[in-house]
Design an enzyme around this catalytic site. Structure first.
Site, PDB file in Angstrom:
ATOM      1  N   SER A 114      79.071  92.416  71.656  1.00  0.00           N
ATOM      2  CA  SER A 114      78.875  91.907  73.012  1.00  0.00           C
ATOM      3  C   SER A 114      77.752  90.868  73.037  1.00  0.00           C
ATOM      4  CB  SER A 114      78.604  93.089  73.947  1.00  0.00           C
ATOM      5  OG  SER A 114      78.826  92.740  75.290  1.00  0.00           O
ATOM      6  N   ASP A 174      89.768  92.359  76.834  1.00  0.00           N
ATOM      7  CA  ASP A 174      88.364  92.747  76.959  1.00  0.00           C
ATOM      8  C   ASP A 174      87.868  92.357  78.345  1.00  0.00           C
ATOM      9  OD1 ASP A 174      85.472  92.751  76.823  1.00  0.00           O
ATOM     10  OD2 ASP A 174      85.637  92.743  74.640  1.00  0.00           O
ATOM     11  N   HIS A 179      86.282  97.003  75.522  1.00  0.00           N
ATOM     12  CA  HIS A 179      85.231  96.043  75.174  1.00  0.00           C
ATOM     13  C   HIS A 179      84.794  96.276  73.739  1.00  0.00           C
ATOM     14  CE1 HIS A 179      81.935  93.366  75.458  1.00  0.00           C
ATOM     15  NE2 HIS A 179      80.982  94.272  75.631  1.00  0.00           N
TER      16      HIS A 179
END
Length: 533
Positions: free
Chosen positions: A242, A474, A502
């Site tokens: 991320s 995502d 995610h």
């Protein structure tokens, strides 16, 4: 992402033990004050052609003592892990102005086979504790073959968790802040939202004045190079998830010749401005919600519809429920003085979008709230997202998140009038979440420190192959971001996971895990545009 949402790896709230789940020097590197080369321009899509400039190969003499420091390892109190404290200059442009002390942890490789050095991990945020992630997941949950060959290492970035954390509001004040209405119906509610954002920003400025100008991603990436040297590694091996992909890519852009084996999972696109990033993420959450809606109506316990109900109708039902909560919050359990209103309920739903493993929990929570007038389940999801414990204490996740994001990019909006004009675009991107996410992006407008960064491309010319991982549905880091970053990087290799959630590594895809493990252990990067499901 300049919203109250953080970009970090989130494991299912049923099974996770920590939050994993939007962004600078001496004379020789003065051009990095804006993190980019000069002469940038921005396209209509919010992207830029400015390129992050690499730092000189030679270490400046003013930084030599930092690079030469020895880490003194001690027991962390967690079996098998060691901790140390590392020093870095508060201000790379003025190393004599003082230090920041950064918390480092490691778990030594114990298996057979040739040691591969250190593997640094970061779960994202910005604001997620990398040390906590290492101790609770990466150091014990990464594949055994990887942990056998690498010393697993983490450093909490400056301003985060154990590394001189940014401080702003206390627990009671955070409770009030997280319940601020993000879908204002009139001028009075808009004024209340602006007041809440101003109070948050002023509090950060009052309590963390020393740090607030020096928590940028560029500075955190430079800290990682000092850690690399202190660990004795000639190159940096790294897995970032991320926001951790932005941190890793920034390192690659600054130090391309020192990139080892690097995996960027759930990638961000550094070339976008804050408003475009927020708009893209809004569309990403809508994509994830559509997938949830289709799955929900297949189950008899879906409170938002039955078989044959379309995703649009599911969204309408959820919006109606949010409007009801906006007018009449509901109890959230006898042990909690808070009530569940629209803001916390929305955050609870969004939190479950990060991991399809949380969809069952979300169905149960929505059923309790909609049919039993019990908001405890949604409140638990929201609390897990904000990292609030049962005693009302918050980690500094959301405070560090704002501090880094507001320094990395100019604000998405400079006032409520701009938000108002942008609402149609955000609501088109997501009828369910668009309005709230647009208003949430106002938080950097009143930040006490001016942004030092700007959008930029990262090419990292001369770097070893870098694996960029993108998931097609995502919610937090849309797949298009991974495609863009892989194309920007001169040695980028795109690895695609066709699925939900995610990030992708360690989430159940044998194809993804095998590809990444092979790369980490053997250095064999995937073929261009490899796809897994």
């Amino acid at each position: 992402m300049q919203t109250r949402l953080s970009l970090r790896r989130i494991r299912s709230t049923r099974t996770r033990t920590t939050a994993r789940l939007t962004a600078t020097l001496l004379t020789a590197a003065a051009l990095l004050v804006s993190a980019c080369s000069s002469g940038s321009s921005t396209t209509s899509a919010g992207a830029t052609d400015a390129v992050l400039a690499a730092l000189p190969r030679a270490t400046p003499s003013a930084l030599s003592s930092y690079y030469a420091q020895k880490l003194h390892w001690r027991s962390c109190g967690v079996p098998g892990f060691q901790c140390a404290t590392m020093k870095a200059p508060l201000d790379y442009a003025n190393p004599g102005a003082g230090d920041v002390r950064l918390a480092v942890a490691r778990k030594k490789a114990t298996g057979k086979g040739k040691p591969l050095g250190s593997l640094l991990v970061n779960p994202g945020g910005p604001g997620g504790s990398a040390v906590g992630y290492l101790e609770s997941y990466a150091g014990v949950g990464y594949p055994a073959d990887v942990r056998a060959r690498y010393d697993m290492v983490a450093v909490d970035p400056r301003g985060v968790a154990r590394s001189e954390p940014v401080e702003c509001l206390d627990g009671r004040q955070m409770d009030v802040y997280t319940q601020t209405d993000l879908t204002p119906d009139d001028q009075k509610e808009r004024n209340a939202l602006v007041t809440a954002d101003k109070k948050f920003a002023e509090s950060c400025g009052a309590h963390s004045a020393r740090l607030l100008r020096h928590v940028s991603t560029v500075e955190a990436a430079r800290d990682m190079d000092i850690l690399r040297a202190a660990l004795g590694d000639p190159k940096l091996n790294y897995v970032g998830a991320s926001y951790g992909t932005f941190l890793g890519a920034t390192y690659a852009g600054l130090f391309p010749g020192r990139v080892g084996r690097m995996v960027l999972d759930g990638a961000m696109d550094p070339s976008l401005n804050a408003r475009q990033m927020n708009l893209d993420q809004t569309a990403g959450f809508e994509t994830a919600f559509q997938a949830f809606a289709k799955d929900c109506v297949r189950h008899s316990d879906c409170p938002l519809g039955t078989k044959g109900t379309t995703p649009a109708q599911v969204g309408d039902h959820l919006e109606a429920f949010f409007r009801k909560l906006d007018a009449h919050p509901i109890p959230a359990g006898a042990a909690d003085r808070r009530k569940l209103g629209e803001p916390l309920a929305t955050t609870g739903v969004i939190a479950a979008m990060y991991d399809q493993g949380s969809w069952e929990q979300l169905r149960e929570a929505l059923t309790s709230a909609m049919k039993k007038n019990d908001g405890a389940g949604l409140l638990a999801l929201s609390d897990s997202y904000y990292e609030r414990d049962g005693s009302g204490h918050y980690t500094n996740l959301m405070m560090a998140n704002a501090a880094v994001n507001c320094l990395d990019l100019p604000p998405a909006f400079t006032g409520p009038e701009q938000v108002q004009k942008a609402l149609p675009a955000f609501e088109k991107a997501s009828p369910v979440f668009g309005e709230g996410l647009a208003w949430a992006a106002l938080n950097c407008a009143y930040w006490p420190v001016k942004a030092t960064g700007e959008p930029h491309r990262i090419e990292a010319r001369g770097a070893a192959p870098i694996v960029v991982v993108g998931t097609t549905r995502d919610p937090a880091t849309p797949y298009r971001w991974a495609r863009s970053l892989a194309r920007q990087l001169s040695s980028g290799r795109l690895l695609t996971y066709v699925g939900d959630g995610h990030t992708a590594y360690g989430r159940g895809s044998r194809c993804i895990d095998t590809t990444i493990n092979t790369y980490l252990l053997r250095g064999t990067s995937p073929t261009a545009e490899k796809r897994c499901s």
